[in-house]
Design a protein around this motif. Structure first.
Motif, PDB file in Angstrom:
ATOM      1  N   ILE A   1      21.241   3.933 -27.105  1.00  0.00           N
ATOM      2  CA  ILE A   1      21.212   2.286 -26.869  1.00  0.00           C
ATOM      3  C   ILE A   1      19.909   1.843 -27.689  1.00  0.00           C
ATOM      4  O   ILE A   1      19.041   2.218 -27.724  1.00  0.00           O
ATOM      5  N   GLY A   2      20.227   0.959 -28.575  1.00  0.00           N
ATOM      6  CA  GLY A   2      19.226   0.284 -29.263  1.00  0.00           C
ATOM      7  C   GLY A   2      19.427  -1.355 -29.088  1.00  0.00           C
ATOM      8  O   GLY A   2      20.442  -1.920 -28.699  1.00  0.00           O
ATOM      9  N   MET A   3      18.136  -2.005 -29.317  1.00  0.00           N
ATOM     10  CA  MET A   3      18.378  -3.469 -28.912  1.00  0.00           C
ATOM     11  C   MET A   3      17.583  -4.259 -30.201  1.00  0.00           C
ATOM     12  O   MET A   3      16.587  -3.810 -30.674  1.00  0.00           O
ATOM     13  N   LEU A   4      18.288  -5.167 -30.759  1.00  0.00           N
ATOM     14  CA  LEU A   4      17.721  -6.008 -31.625  1.00  0.00           C
ATOM     15  C   LEU A   4      17.097  -7.058 -31.006  1.00  0.00           C
ATOM     16  O   LEU A   4      17.671  -7.922 -30.368  1.00  0.00           O
TER      17      LEU A   4
ATOM     18  N   LEU B   1      18.582   0.947 -36.702  1.00  0.00           N
ATOM     19  CA  LEU B   1      19.268   1.180 -35.477  1.00  0.00           C
ATOM     20  C   LEU B   1      20.494   2.045 -35.828  1.00  0.00           C
ATOM     21  O   LEU B   1      20.936   2.796 -34.925  1.00  0.00           O
ATOM     22  N   ILE B   2      21.155   1.453 -36.780  1.00  0.00           N
ATOM     23  CA  ILE B   2      22.439   1.949 -37.025  1.00  0.00           C
ATOM     24  C   ILE B   2      22.253   3.410 -37.573  1.00  0.00           C
ATOM     25  O   ILE B   2      22.927   4.468 -37.473  1.00  0.00           O
ATOM     26  N   HIS B   3      21.191   3.796 -38.582  1.00  0.00           N
ATOM     27  CA  HIS B   3      20.793   4.983 -38.844  1.00  0.00           C
ATOM     28  C   HIS B   3      20.390   5.793 -37.863  1.00  0.00           C
ATOM     29  O   HIS B   3      20.445   7.137 -38.213  1.00  0.00           O
ATOM     30  N   CYS B   4      19.915   5.424 -36.836  1.00  0.00           N
ATOM     31  CA  CYS B   4      19.552   6.160 -35.691  1.00  0.00           C
ATOM     32  C   CYS B   4      20.551   6.858 -34.811  1.00  0.00           C
ATOM     33  O   CYS B   4      20.480   7.017 -33.614  1.00  0.00           O
ATOM     34  N   LYS B   5      22.029   6.193 -35.199  1.00  0.00           N
ATOM     35  CA  LYS B   5      23.096   6.562 -34.531  1.00  0.00           C
ATOM     36  C   LYS B   5      23.268   5.900 -33.373  1.00  0.00           C
ATOM     37  O   LYS B   5      23.574   6.543 -32.182  1.00  0.00           O
ATOM     38  N   THR B   6      22.770   4.798 -33.292  1.00  0.00           N
ATOM     39  CA  THR B   6      23.057   3.843 -32.142  1.00  0.00           C
ATOM     40  C   THR B   6      24.547   3.464 -31.683  1.00  0.00           C
ATOM     41  O   THR B   6      25.149   3.161 -32.642  1.00  0.00           O
ATOM     42  N   GLY B   7      24.663   3.869 -30.600  1.00  0.00           N
ATOM     43  CA  GLY B   7      26.279   3.422 -30.293  1.00  0.00           C
ATOM     44  C   GLY B   7      26.493   2.233 -29.428  1.00  0.00           C
ATOM     45  O   GLY B   7      27.501   1.567 -29.263  1.00  0.00           O
ATOM     46  N   VAL B   8      25.328   1.817 -28.807  1.00  0.00           N
ATOM     47  CA  VAL B   8      25.456   0.657 -27.981  1.00  0.00           C
ATOM     48  C   VAL B   8      24.235  -0.462 -28.652  1.00  0.00           C
ATOM     49  O   VAL B   8      22.983   0.050 -28.496  1.00  0.00           O
ATOM     50  N   LEU B   9      24.721  -1.523 -29.303  1.00  0.00           N
ATOM     51  CA  LEU B   9      23.702  -2.244 -29.933  1.00  0.00           C
ATOM     52  C   LEU B   9      23.680  -3.630 -28.840  1.00  0.00           C
ATOM     53  O   LEU B   9      24.498  -4.131 -28.728  1.00  0.00           O
TER      54      LEU B   9
END
Lengths: 347, 488
Positions: B79-82, B147-155
């Motif tokens: 899970i990652g947040m912008l 975030l994409i590079h960290c393999k974020t599945g939920v943005l």
């Protein structure tokens, strides 16, 4: 509710002071042990050095007076959350201004000249403080850096005076300017090493500061600005103005200390006229928790430590830097205790 | 990754921020989460990213119950947040920021990944440039790539278009759609209905901590607005509009910085006796507007006049405004208007115009006691302001108001008050003060604005987009103007 809180906070403050003092003693003992010196004998000598005779007590008082004056001054600047580290320079410039008044040529009434020097010293210290304040409010220079810089300038200025325009006839030396004529010395009781007028001034400044800081609207305004300068603007208070007022008062008090150092202790201007009392006063005020009630007692403790430690190199052949080490311990302990207090407040 | 919230509740002490939230976000979709300020969007997202713990309920990721107690746990669950304000390290370079949180340490490999990802999304980022020289949009791009590079599945995207140019928006939107098509789950938190409509396939509306509406594309704005702001309340005993007099506040071509986008092209005249509600989403310019009028902020361009007198362009403007009998009550009472460790009577003493030397006076003690009674403050003269509840702090501020204020500027005057206290406040403001006093107030509650004001100014992205009398407007058109949508 409030009564409950204040009732609780008094023993806590006492506890803080006890903790601080214990830390100082423990640290010092540790250092003495490392230096392979007899711990108890050293403490005994510090006490003896401070209180064994009237002359020694009076010597302690001669340190107490400038310490109290500077500490009282610092209370004003701490009220508005200003770290007036420039207090050292303010003592020095107070001394310079006093000396300038005392050096006015021509036959004068000594009382008149001393009174003039008294006010000149306050003005000198206040203006030097104001300079640090203006650097902050107008130039955005943090008062710690501004003050520290001005301390160096003041020190340089004193050296220039001693080796330049005010040098002793024939030879300029680090021992300072020429001694003042005897009628310009503040009178000290026989056998004492502190001017009685100095003691009176110190006590009066404590009382006056108590009235101003605790009872007057001005003191309340300083507290308000220190707590929340943003809100203060909604109450028609201009924080910048009060910063300047507070630091100028601190400077005036420090200037007075400079006046007493010149006229009551050294009777001349010497390079180290402030004797580090400004920095020591910062510790006194912090350890007292910025309360005027505790301030005279803590100032007495530090003064006794300062005077008593001089005994050590003479009697125990310990290095004279030990008193500096003890003072360093005091700094650390004070900061430690303050840190604890801060944490407690936050929780 | 599918994300499912089941019966999520969050309580802060006695305050309930979220009640029984049920929400499913399907893998590979862009799901919009909308609602007015304080609706609970941020709290819900903070729970998902591990910054806050939930009081009750479960979160399922791909059908499995997942514990998200720390941000680290959330990140390792993909899970990652912008964030609205980029959470990056400005002194570091683009590559250094990109490498943070990435498992690999090999610089050349990271450089290659950055280059590949940038070209894939059509971003042009120089890996060696320092981040503080980049625009907010570019910084968002780095964060997105990281975030994409960290393999974020939920943005999670929190107001991603705040502070970026329309051109950057045109780069961002296709990127997001592309990411969703690749299987990443995207949660878009926004106030802007048009953006939500163009990006999302599903939308959930939060209102007062609960889900008030779920919809799938195509969306009906009227329905969404209704779910966001509630239906129009029946307006009982609304006071008749007051008689207006001479101009009290005037702004001419005012441009100022502040909040997100400051204030732009502001031209306004307010007359004596008017009660004006300032509507707008958080940070749309209302606060800057009020602070300019109070003299607490200075305009970069243009003029602010109070009762015909132009305010100075320096820190003395505040005193000048006070001299012209202008009073301001900010929303952050304890941060901006009260002294937490000073007693109630100290506050009155500070407010006192008579410049006596001493603090305490017998008649002042009586004055404080009387004010405590009149304003129904639950506290004593010796209590410190920080001990009072939010409502009582507001009452104290009202008690401290100059009774003969000619211009009253109130930021969210009923914040944290219950309905009865709020009514009491308005009764005091509208009826007890002089009828000639101009009152300007901002509020996140549209109902409050509609009920208590005679005229409404709606702010959107630093501009006044609607200025009309309450009788000439509708709930719907105000809500639409607030979100930047074209009124329907």
């Amino acid at each position: 509710m409030k009564n409950k809180i204040s009732a609780l906070s008094i023993p806590r403050t006492t506890l803080d002071i006890l903790l601080g003092t214990t830390l100082v003693v423990a640290f010092t003992a540790l250092i003495l042990l490392i230096a392979d010196a007899p711990v108890l004998a050293a403490f005994k000598n510090i006490c003896l050095g401070a209180f064994s005779s009237t002359s020694k007590v009076s010597q302690v008082l001669s340190v107490w007076v400038p310490l109290v004056l500077c500490s009282c001054g610092l209370l004003y600047s701490f009220r508005v959350h200003l770290w007036n580290i420039g207090i050292e320079g303010q003592i020095a410039m107070g001394a310079v201004a006093a000396m300038a008044a005392l050096r006015i040529p021509g036959p004068h009434n000594p009382t008149f000249i001393l009174t003039l020097a008294f006010f000149a010293s306050m003005l000198g210290g206040a203006l030097w403080g104001l300079l640090a304040g203006l650097l902050k409010t107008r130039g955005g220079v943090h008062e710690i850096f501004g003050g520290l810089g001005l301390n160096f300038v003041a020190q340089g200025f004193i050296l220039w005076l001693i080796f330049g325009p005010w040098k002793r006839p024939g030879i300029a030396s680090m021992s300072g300017t020429e001694l003042l004529s005897f009628d310009l010395w503040l009178s000290t009781p026989t056998g004492w090493r502190v001017a009685s007028i100095g003691l009176i001034i110190a006590v009066l400044v404590i009382l006056l500061s108590w009235l101003i800081l605790v009872k007057s609207r001005f003191g309340l305004k300083l507290t308000a600005i220190g707590q929340n300068p943003r809100a203060a603007r909604l109450y028609s208070l201009m924080p910048e103005r009060y910063y300047l007022k507070a630091i100028a008062i601190a400077g005036a008090c420090a200037g007075l200390a400079g006046f007493l150092q010149v006229t009551g202790v050294y009777h001349r201007l010497i390079p180290s006229i402030s004797s580090g009392y400004g920095y020591l006063a910062l510790l006194v005020v912090m350890l007292a928790g910025y309360r005027i009630i505790l301030l005279p007692f803590l100032a007495l403790f530090f003064a006794a430590l300062n005077v008593g430690a001089i005994q050590l190199p003479i009697v125990l052949q310990l290095d004279s830097s030990l008193s500096g080490v003890i003072q360093g311990c005091c700094v650390l302990s004070a900061l430690f205790v303050l840190g604890i207090r801060q944490k407690r407040k936050q929780s | 990754m599918d994300v499912e919230f089941r019966h999520i509740s969050k309580k802060f002490g006695s305050v309930t921020a979220l009640t029984d939230i049920n929400l499913t976000v399907r893998s590979g979709t862009i799901h919009g989460l909308i609602g007015e300020n304080g609706a609970g969007k941020s709290t819900l997202m903070k729970i998902l990213t591990g910054y806050q713990s939930k009081s009750d309920g479960t979160i399922l990721i791909d059908g499995r119950e997942t514990q998200l107690n720390t941000p680290k746990e959330a990140a390792s669950s993909g899970i990652g947040m912008l964030y609205q304000e980029p959470m990056d390290f400005t002194p570091l370079t683009v590559l250094e920021n990109f490498s943070l949180g990435n498992p690999g340490r090999d610089r050349s490999a990271l450089r290659l990944s950055l280059k590949t990802l940038s070209s894939r999304f059509g971003f042009s980022l120089d890996p060696n440039r320092c981040v503080d020289s980049l625009t907010v949009g570019e910084r968002q791009q780095i964060e997105l790539l990281r975030l994409i590079h960290c393999k974020t599945g939920v943005l999670i995207l929190d107001e991603p278009t705040t502070g970026i140019s329309p051109a950057q928006k045109e780069t961002l939107f296709p990127t997001l759609k592309q990411l969703a098509a690749e299987g990443i789950t995207i949660l878009l938190v926004s106030h802007k209905l048009e953006e939500v409509a163009s990006l999302c396939s599903e939308v959930t509306v939060l209102r007062q901590g609960s889900v008030s509406h779920n919809a799938s594309a195509p969306f009906h704005f009227a329905e969404l607005l209704d779910a966001m702001f509630g239906s129009i309340p029946e307006q009982k005993d609304k006071d008749a509009p007051r008689a207006t007099g001479a101009v009290s506040l005037q702004m001419e071509n005012v441009v100022a910085t502040g909040e997100r986008l400051g204030l732009r092209h502001c031209n306004i005249n307010c007359a004596e006796g008017e009660v004006i509600g300032l509507a707008g989403l958080d940070g749309a310019g209302q606060s800057t507007f009020l602070r300019l009028a109070a003299g607490l902020a200075n305009p970069n361009r243009g003029r602010v006049k109070l009762f015909g007198e132009e305010l100075l362009h320096n820190s003395h403007a505040c005193r000048q405004a006070q001299r012209l009998q202008t009073s301001f009550i900010p929303a952050n009472r304890l941060e901006e208007a009260l002294f937490a460790d000073l007693s109630l009577s100290d506050h009155f003493s500070l407010r006192d115009k008579q410049d006596s030397f001493w603090q305490a006076k017998k008649n002042r003690r009586e004055q404080v006691k009387k004010a405590i009674r009149t304003f129904n403050i639950k506290g004593e003269a010796c209590n410190v302001a920080g001990e009072l509840s939010g409502g009582n702090q507001q009452r104290l501020l009202l008690a401290l108001l100059e009774p003969d204020s000619r211009l009253l500027l109130l930021e969210n005057p009923t914040r944290g008050l219950d309905i009865r206290s709020g009514q009491w406040v308005w009764n005091h403001l509208r009826r007890k003060l002089s009828q000639k006093t101009t009152i300007l107030f901002s509020s996140p509650e549209l109902d409050e604005i509609l009920h208590f004001s005679d005229r409404i100014l709606v702010f959107h992205d630093g501009e006044i987009v609607l200025d009309c009398s309450v009788s000439e407007t509708s709930h719907g058109s105000i809500a639409a103007a607030m979100t930047g949508a074209t009124p329907q």
